[in-house]
Design an enzyme around this catalytic site. Structure first.
Site, PDB file in Angstrom:
ATOM      1  N   ASP A 204       7.464   6.412   2.209  1.00  0.00           N
ATOM      2  CA  ASP A 204       8.532   7.349   2.038  1.00  0.00           C
ATOM      3  C   ASP A 204       9.152   8.143   3.006  1.00  0.00           C
ATOM      4  OD1 ASP A 204       6.442   8.920   2.721  1.00  0.00           O
ATOM      5  OD2 ASP A 204       6.234  10.029   0.784  1.00  0.00           O
TER       6      ASP A 204
ATOM      7  N   ASP B 291       1.462   3.694   2.510  1.00  0.00           N
ATOM      8  CA  ASP B 291       1.369   5.022   3.349  1.00  0.00           C
ATOM      9  C   ASP B 291       0.437   5.871   2.266  1.00  0.00           C
ATOM     10  OD1 ASP B 291       2.035   6.826   5.068  1.00  0.00           O
ATOM     11  OD2 ASP B 291       3.178   7.906   3.777  1.00  0.00           O
TER      12      ASP B 291
ATOM     13  N   ASP C 245       7.940   4.944   7.992  1.00  0.00           N
ATOM     14  CA  ASP C 245       7.594   4.063   7.457  1.00  0.00           C
ATOM     15  C   ASP C 245       8.679   2.824   7.325  1.00  0.00           C
ATOM     16  OD1 ASP C 245       5.276   5.043   6.453  1.00  0.00           O
ATOM     17  OD2 ASP C 245       6.198   6.056   4.900  1.00  0.00           O
TER      18      ASP C 245
END
Length: 924
Positions: free
Chosen positions: A659, A349, A663
């Protein structure tokens, strides 16, 4: 049990919410009136209490429901459903049958410990779904029966009118119909690094999730403004709820090592049973007694079973966990240690992982000059520079005014919590405060010296904010917003000396374009002086006659350590891909700074694609693109999940970092999921195999290094232990097929296997990392644990062990006149000493022990010394002679034993040297 439905799937409060063509409604595409009709809602009065009760009965509570999990006892039993455990259980039965109860108990204890450890590692999905439930259950304000009520979000139903204001957590998925400057932090859901400005207008059908600005999603946070919306999805049917479903449906991925150990164990299981049966049948065919042949078959099975393998596997992984913890990586799932070492792709990410998750001003255009702002994040470490030197505000008046406007026309502030500066308000405004502080302008001092009199708040239709302030010689208006809403209202510009001059729109647009190419988000600043008695600020006051002050370009910057870590991963042959919900231009700019894409000097292009493009691709096309592209922007949770599966379909071992809530499904689906410990949500942590305590992408490189070391050490253990078991088994097979007396007894094999595994084999798990561990490409996931060269080496040592043991068995009896017990004792000592010398061969699979340092692993030296002491006890202690049917041997016999062991060491050393020379000549 009644199945709960939702308006998402076609049912509303009372009627089907289907369109004439039978399809489910796309809420972002519908006009507010159509939404009201489909939901049978009332915007003015809200639902009645009776209607709420009816819908609660129909739709159930607004919460994410936990998936049904297997019972505790069943989960414990599944830990025994492994071929290697079958072999160990067979060993328990065999040793018990032989009345060797101590050995039987030890092996059984190993099996039970492994089962308990595996059982304790279960429950990731349960924890993740529990975290989602906690995230969604909040209190909210609704309109029912014409009155405002504060109720638990658990009680919401489709069709409820929800009133949002700054600080609220959105309680369900809403279609907004009345919006007043609403900004929502959706970073945990979509990856968008700044709050999203919402509106009530209809959108195109193919608008991606992150751009559906007329919807508010459950679990996101309102940072500014207020709005009213209609609930159209609750609980499991919200976007957050659908993520929970993805988490629970993500397949549990076994690691490369556990897959290979399982394959090897199955092969070993059938090989042992087959050889034992063949041995038994051959013995009967030769006329031997059935009982004796059964004992010989038992001896063969006991000799071939690697009792120390599960313990070595568990201990090696546990040591890897300990080493990683020291490098700020906490392992939640033990086999993930090894998986890191086999990782071929890291999907990361962007926000908060590769970047700081702290908006930072990097460039300022003021007075016709372009200034550089150093430093990153909210800490005011850095300065504003022009032509490489710190800019003195006394000599750069336009810069000073541009920074002043950013601080005064601002409703946010920075506070220090837990040693870190965090923003209370909008991250964009925080960036303006920090930029000013780097130039010496302190927000508190400026607010005190230039108090605010009035303001025009930020409105989505206006795209600006304006404030009126008192100054020593009158009052001044500052205006901040989008360039297109400011530039046309300006009649002049402030030059670098503080004088008014002509405005050059072309130069301003050129500066904006340059910033945009770097992925910077650009804000424009202007001012207007007014009379001292001016007390009220109206929109027409900022519609014309403004003085242009400048531009500030900001971005969520890349972590410096992430740039280094990405380079190290790529040098180790690991591809790094960015998967984010942020805009394509921003993602591409960050990726270029971090070093994603084609290797430097190759001329390759950085391939970046959007979520909208991904939606149009078939699975095969996606798999092909997933291999080429380095950046995936504006990606929805389902697409992240799909991308991970596409990479796995191409044979990659995938690590996924993240996080946010968005995700979690992909983190769980990945071969190894990595969550951020500081900024990570409970959902992501619950789905992850590993948590980074410092949220630092650089810690992943350290974890990969440790993972490769773990795999190396496990391979070394296997290469060392297999000739042990193979040599013992081959000795028994040769004896039976040739009709000779057994050279070694089952109880002696058990002694050999258990003591050497503990005192010798386990010393290899403490082997330090070899220097080239991060200069090699990742292991091919399809490659077996033992490559052909290692199999050949294993066979070579097996043959040396067998030949040496059988030769000494005959020689000591025929030439030296030793008894059968003495000859068997010599055989056991020969096998053990070959293993001891071979241990030092296995400390490196490609190089000599002297090239890596004889004393670099003191555990191996201590283990070898302890093994020699144990064999002396085994040979000469009377109680050991009785237990294991051994007898003291002559000193000359030790010379013969060490001669065979030394020969084995030299032969393997020569074989490694030849392979090294051949590989170097071939350029590998």
């Amino acid at each position: 049990m009644t199945t709960k439905k939702s308006v998402r799937s076609g049912a509303t409060g009372g009627e089907d919410a289907e369109r004439p063509d039978g399809s489910a409604p796309a809420w972002h595409q519908l006009e507010s009136e159509e939404v009201v009709r489909l939901l049978e809602a009332d915007l003015r009065h809200g639902l009645t209490d009776a209607e709420v009760r009816r819908r609660q009965k129909k739709f159930g509570p607004n919460r994410v429901t936990a998936q049904r999990q297997a019972g505790a006892f069943r989960r414990f039993l599944t830990q025994f459903n492994q071929p290697l455990v079958y072999i160990l259980l067979v060993a328990v039965v065999i040793t018990g049958f032989l009345a060797e109860y101590v050995d039987s108990a030890v092996i059984l204890a190993v099996v039970l410990i492994n089962a308990v450890v595996g059982y304790l590692q279960e429950s990731k999905a349960e924890k993740a779904i529990d975290a989602l439930s906690r995230l969604v259950i909040t209190e909210t304000t609704v309109r029912r029966d014409g009155k405002r009520h504060r109720i638990p979000s658990l009680e919401l139903v489709p069709g409820d009118v929800v009133l949002l204001q700054s600080g609220d957590r959105v309680p369900a998925d809403l279609r907004l119909y009345q919006v007043h400057s609403l900004q929502v932090d959706e970073s945990a859901l979509t990856g968008e690094s700044v709050p999203v400005l919402k509106h009530a207008d209809t959108l195109a059908l193919d608008t991606v999730l992150a751009d559906r600005k007329n919807l508010a999603f459950a679990g996101t946070l309102v940072t500014y403004g207020r709005a009213e919306g209609l609930v159209w999805a609750i609980g499991d049917q919200t976007e957050t709820g659908r993520i929970a479903t993805l988490i629970s449906s993500a397949a549990e991925i076994s690691t490369p090592l556990t897959q290979k150990i399982a394959e090897f164990s199955k092969l070993l299981l059938w090989a042992i049973l087959g050889l034992a049966a063949l041995t038994f049948m051959v013995g009967l065919w030769r006329g031997e007694k059935a009982v004796e042949m059964f004992m010989a078959a038992v001896a063969l099975a006991v000799g071939a079973i690697p009792e120390g393998l599960p313990a070595a596997l568990t201990i090696t992984l546990a040591i890897g966990v300990s080493r990683m913890a020291k490098r700020r990586a906490i392992i939640r799932n033990l086999p993930a240690v090894e998986t890191l070492g086999s990782t071929t792709v890291i999907c990361s990410d962007k926000t908060g992982t590769l970047t700081e998750n702290q908006m930072t001003v990097q460039e300022i255009y003021a007075g016709g000059r372009l200034y550089e702002v150093t430093g990153a994040g909210y800490e005011p470490d850095g300065e504003v520079r022009w032509q490489g030197a710190r800019a003195d505000l006394a000599r750069h008046a336009a810069l000073a005014e541009c920074l002043t406007a950013g601080v005064l026309c601002n409703d946010s502030q920075l506070v220090r919590e837990g040693g870190r500066l965090t923003v209370q308000g909008d991250p964009t405004e925080a960036a303006l405060i920090v930029a000013a502080r780097k130039a010496g302008l302190i927000q508190e001092d400026m607010n005190g010296a230039t108090p605010r009199v009035d303001m025009i708040p930020f409105e989505s239709e206006h795209m600006f904010r304006a404030t009126l302030h008192d100054r020593r010689h009158g009052r001044v208006i500052y205006k901040v917003g989008a360039l297109e809403r400011l530039l046309d209202r300006c009649t002049d510009a402030l030059d670098t000396d503080g004088r008014l001059g002509p405005l050059d729109p072309a130069a301003v647009h050129h500066a904006v374009e340059r910033m945009g190419e770097k992925g910077l988000r650009v804000l424009a600043f202007a001012r207007r002086h007014v009379e001292a008695g001016h007390a009220k600020l109206e929109p027409h006051h900022v519609a014309a006659g403004l003085t242009f002050l400048g531009l500030q370009g900001m971005i969520d910057p890349a972590r410096p350590e992430a740039i280094t870590a990405v380079a190290q991963c790529r040098s180790a042959g690991i591809a790094v891909k960015m998967i984010t919900g942020d805009h394509l231009v921003t993602a591409r700019a960050i990726a270029a700074r971090i070093g994603l894409g084609a290797p430097a000097g190759t001329g390759g292009e950085l391939v970046a694609v959007s979520g909208r493009e991904l939606d149009k691709l078939s699975d095969p096309a996606l798999e092909e693109l997933a291999g080429r592209a380095a950046v995936f922007a504006r990606v929805a949770p389902e697409q992240k999940f799909r991308l991970v599966k596409a990479l796995q379909a191409r044979g990659h071992v995938v690590a996924m970092t993240g996080d946010g809530v968005n995700d979690a499904p992909a983190v769980k689906q990945a071969d190894i999921g990595i969550a951020m410990g500081i900024t990570g949500t409970d959902v992501a942590k619950g789905a992850a195999d590993m948590i980074l305590t410092d949220d630092n992408f650089a810690s992943i490189e350290a974890a990969v290094e440790e993972g490769r070391c773990v795999f190396d050490n496990l391979t070394k253990f296997l290469v060392w232990t297999l000739p042990t078991n193979g040599g013992e088994a081959l000795v028994v097979i040769v004896a039976i097929f040739s009709g000779m007396t057994l050279p070694v007894l089952p109880v002696q094999m058990l002694w050999n296997n258990m003591t050497t595994a503990v005192l010798l084999g386990l010393m290899l798990v403490f082997e330090p990392k070899e220097k080239d561990v991060m200069q090699r490409p990742p292991r091919d996931p399809r490659e077996p644990i033992l490559t052909f060269p290692l199999i050949m080496r294993t066979g070579l040592v097996t043959l040396i062990t067998t030949a040496g043991a059988l030769f000494l068995f005959h020689w000591e009896q025929q030439a030296e006149g030793d008894s059968l017990a003495e000859a068997r004792t010599i055989v056991v000592n020969t096998i053990v000493m070959v293993e001891t010398f071979y241990l030092f061969n296995c400390r490196s699979l490609t190089r000599s022990v002297f090239s890596i340092g004889l004393f670099s692993n003191p555990w191996a030296l201590w283990g070898a010394a302890a093994m020699v002491a144990a064999q002396v006890l085994f040979t000469y202690a009377p109680f050991m002679n009785r237990l294991f049917h051994t007898a003291p041997i002559r000193a000359e016999s030790w010379l013969h034993i060490f001669g065979v062991a030394a020969a084995a060491y030299v032969v393997v050393g020569v074989e490694k040297w030849i392979r090294f020379r051949v590989a170097r000549a071939a350029g590998r």
